[in-house]
Design a protein around this motif. Sequence first.
Motif, PDB file in Angstrom:
ATOM      1  N   GLU A 116       0.845  -1.200   0.000  1.00 57.24           N
ATOM      2  CA  GLU A 116       0.000   0.000   0.000  1.00 57.24           C
ATOM      3  C   GLU A 116       0.879   1.248   0.000  1.00 57.24           C
ATOM      4  N   CYS A 117       0.739   2.057  -1.042  1.00 60.24           N
ATOM      5  CA  CYS A 117       1.483   3.316  -1.106  1.00 60.24           C
ATOM      6  C   CYS A 117       0.662   4.325  -1.910  1.00 60.24           C
ATOM      7  N   ALA A 118      -0.056   5.194  -1.199  1.00 63.53           N
ATOM      8  CA  ALA A 118      -0.867   6.246  -1.818  1.00 63.53           C
ATOM      9  C   ALA A 118      -1.971   5.692  -2.709  1.00 63.53           C
ATOM     10  N   PHE A 119      -2.454   4.478  -2.398  1.00 62.84           N
ATOM     11  CA  PHE A 119      -3.602   3.932  -3.122  1.00 62.84           C
ATOM     12  C   PHE A 119      -4.891   4.220  -2.356  1.00 62.84           C
ATOM     13  N   LEU A 120      -4.935   3.847  -1.091  1.00 62.67           N
ATOM     14  CA  LEU A 120      -6.137   4.102  -0.302  1.00 62.67           C
ATOM     15  C   LEU A 120      -6.447   5.594  -0.258  1.00 62.67           C
ATOM     16  N   CYS A 121      -5.444   6.415  -0.044  1.00 63.20           N
ATOM     17  CA  CYS A 121      -5.693   7.852   0.089  1.00 63.20           C
ATOM     18  C   CYS A 121      -5.978   8.526  -1.251  1.00 63.20           C
ATOM     19  N   ALA A 122      -5.777   7.811  -2.360  1.00 60.09           N
ATOM     20  CA  ALA A 122      -6.082   8.371  -3.672  1.00 60.09           C
ATOM     21  C   ALA A 122      -7.575   8.304  -3.992  1.00 60.09           C
ATOM     22  N   PHE A 148       2.267   2.369   3.522  1.00 55.92           N
ATOM     23  CA  PHE A 148       2.182   3.708   4.088  1.00 55.92           C
ATOM     24  C   PHE A 148       0.728   4.162   4.171  1.00 55.92           C
ATOM     25  N   PHE A 149       0.321   4.559   5.362  1.00 55.49           N
ATOM     26  CA  PHE A 149      -1.050   4.992   5.603  1.00 55.49           C
ATOM     27  C   PHE A 149      -1.032   6.458   6.024  1.00 55.49           C
ATOM     28  N   PHE A 150      -1.878   7.242   5.360  1.00 52.54           N
ATOM     29  CA  PHE A 150      -1.875   8.700   5.460  1.00 52.54           C
ATOM     30  C   PHE A 150      -2.931   9.152   6.464  1.00 52.54           C
ATOM     31  N   PHE A 151      -2.469   9.732   7.551  1.00 52.78           N
ATOM     32  CA  PHE A 151      -3.359  10.184   8.617  1.00 52.78           C
ATOM     33  C   PHE A 151      -3.494  11.706   8.566  1.00 52.78           C
ATOM     34  N   ASP A 152      -4.675  12.175   8.232  1.00 52.73           N
ATOM     35  CA  ASP A 152      -4.931  13.606   8.164  1.00 52.73           C
ATOM     36  C   ASP A 152      -6.440  13.818   8.152  1.00 52.73           C
ATOM     37  N   GLN A 153      -6.836  15.040   8.434  1.00 53.25           N
ATOM     38  CA  GLN A 153      -8.258  15.394   8.436  1.00 53.25           C
ATOM     39  C   GLN A 153      -8.584  16.234   7.204  1.00 53.25           C
ATOM     40  N   THR A 154      -8.119  15.792   6.059  1.00 56.19           N
ATOM     41  CA  THR A 154      -8.354  16.526   4.825  1.00 56.19           C
ATOM     42  C   THR A 154      -9.825  16.471   4.420  1.00 56.19           C
ATOM     43  N   VAL A 155     -10.328  17.601   3.984  1.00 58.59           N
ATOM     44  CA  VAL A 155     -11.695  17.666   3.466  1.00 58.59           C
ATOM     45  C   VAL A 155     -11.681  17.413   1.967  1.00 58.59           C
ATOM     46  N   LYS A 156     -10.692  17.998   1.311  1.00 53.14           N
ATOM     47  CA  LYS A 156     -10.560  17.804  -0.130  1.00 53.14           C
ATOM     48  C   LYS A 156      -9.388  16.874  -0.414  1.00 53.14           C
ATOM     49  N   GLY A 157      -9.421  16.229  -1.530  1.00 47.43           N
ATOM     50  CA  GLY A 157      -8.340  15.346  -1.943  1.00 47.43           C
ATOM     51  C   GLY A 157      -8.495  15.012  -3.400  1.00 47.43           C
ATOM     52  N   PRO A 158      -7.686  14.115  -3.866  1.00 46.29           N
ATOM     53  CA  PRO A 158      -6.654  13.358  -3.159  1.00 46.29           C
ATOM     54  C   PRO A 158      -5.410  14.189  -2.855  1.00 46.29           C
ATOM     55  N   PRO A 159      -4.640  13.753  -1.839  1.00 42.68           N
ATOM     56  CA  PRO A 159      -4.882  12.574  -0.996  1.00 42.68           C
ATOM     57  C   PRO A 159      -5.972  12.831   0.043  1.00 42.68           C
ATOM     58  N   PHE A 160      -6.739  11.776   0.319  1.00 41.61           N
ATOM     59  CA  PHE A 160      -7.781  11.811   1.334  1.00 41.61           C
ATOM     60  C   PHE A 160      -7.253  11.151   2.601  1.00 41.61           C
ATOM     61  N   GLY A 161      -7.105  11.918   3.661  1.00 36.35           N
ATOM     62  CA  GLY A 161      -6.592  11.373   4.908  1.00 36.35           C
ATOM     63  C   GLY A 161      -7.648  10.601   5.678  1.00 36.35           C
ATOM     64  N   ILE A 162      -7.173   9.836   6.648  1.00 39.82           N
ATOM     65  CA  ILE A 162      -8.036   9.065   7.536  1.00 39.82           C
ATOM     66  C   ILE A 162      -7.477   9.208   8.945  1.00 39.82           C
ATOM     67  N   ASP A 163      -8.307   9.021   9.963  1.00 37.71           N
ATOM     68  CA  ASP A 163      -7.747   9.017  11.316  1.00 37.71           C
ATOM     69  C   ASP A 163      -7.495   7.578  11.751  1.00 37.71           C
ATOM     70  N   ARG A 164      -6.725   7.439  12.812  1.00 36.94           N
ATOM     71  CA  ARG A 164      -6.310   6.097  13.211  1.00 36.94           C
ATOM     72  C   ARG A 164      -7.509   5.224  13.589  1.00 36.94           C
ATOM     73  N   ALA A 165      -8.457   5.800  14.305  1.00 39.91           N
ATOM     74  CA  ALA A 165      -9.644   5.028  14.686  1.00 39.91           C
ATOM     75  C   ALA A 165     -10.405   4.563  13.453  1.00 39.91           C
ATOM     76  N   GLY A 166     -10.457   5.429  12.437  1.00 35.21           N
ATOM     77  CA  GLY A 166     -11.145   5.055  11.208  1.00 35.21           C
ATOM     78  C   GLY A 166     -10.433   3.933  10.479  1.00 35.21           C
ATOM     79  N   LEU A 167      -9.108   3.973  10.454  1.00 33.35           N
ATOM     80  CA  LEU A 167      -8.359   2.906   9.794  1.00 33.35           C
ATOM     81  C   LEU A 167      -8.514   1.586  10.543  1.00 33.35           C
TER      82      LEU A 167
END
Length: 204
Positions: A116-122, A148-167
């Motif tokens: 996983e590298c910038a696929f989920l967050c894309a 690599f998992f991208f943790f952020d509170q982005t509203v717009k994307g990509p990349p679309f972040g996720i929080d740890r609890a969500g992952l």
Amino acid sequence: MAADPPSFASRDPLSPAFWDERFATSFTPWDRGGVPQALRDFVARSPAPLSTLVPGSGSSYELVFLCQAGWDATAIDFAPQAVARGKALAGQWADRVVEADFFAWQPRQALDFIYECAFLCALPPAMRPRVAARWAELLPAGGRLGGFFFFDQTVKGPPFGIDRAGLEALLMPCFELVGDAPVTDSIPIFAGKERWMLWQRRSS
């Protein structure tokens, strides 16, 4: 002062045209330009080569690295421009870069590892359950999902972040977290917001 990004016709990351436009103009801020150290370390620690899938492979640097290490790796992308770039950079491994839909592609043999590298967050957040289900479908019990998992509170994307609890809510029904480490060589778009994580497919 940073230059303004090019003007693009496609705004839908679920469309190959979205990615084709960006690869065609070399507007790829998510491109790491090489193989991250965490993947190099993972391969060095692995007791044996693993049958590996690299989805959303883009430039396919990691595919070349894995094949050179003796791993049976396949890189897939649904955007023709990304596949063309990956093939051009893959040299003798060009036939391992395949134009395919992640949700329809079928491996020739059982997979051991999905990178996983910038696929989920894309992909838009609404797609996450489908991605996680497909990861679980492709990997047998004991198989591993790592990267690599991208943790952020982005509203717009990509990349679309996720929080740890969500992952964790997304993956823990089918996977167990077996590795988690900070990333020291992030590119700017991901700096301070990503972790290397290794998840193992549960038996049920």
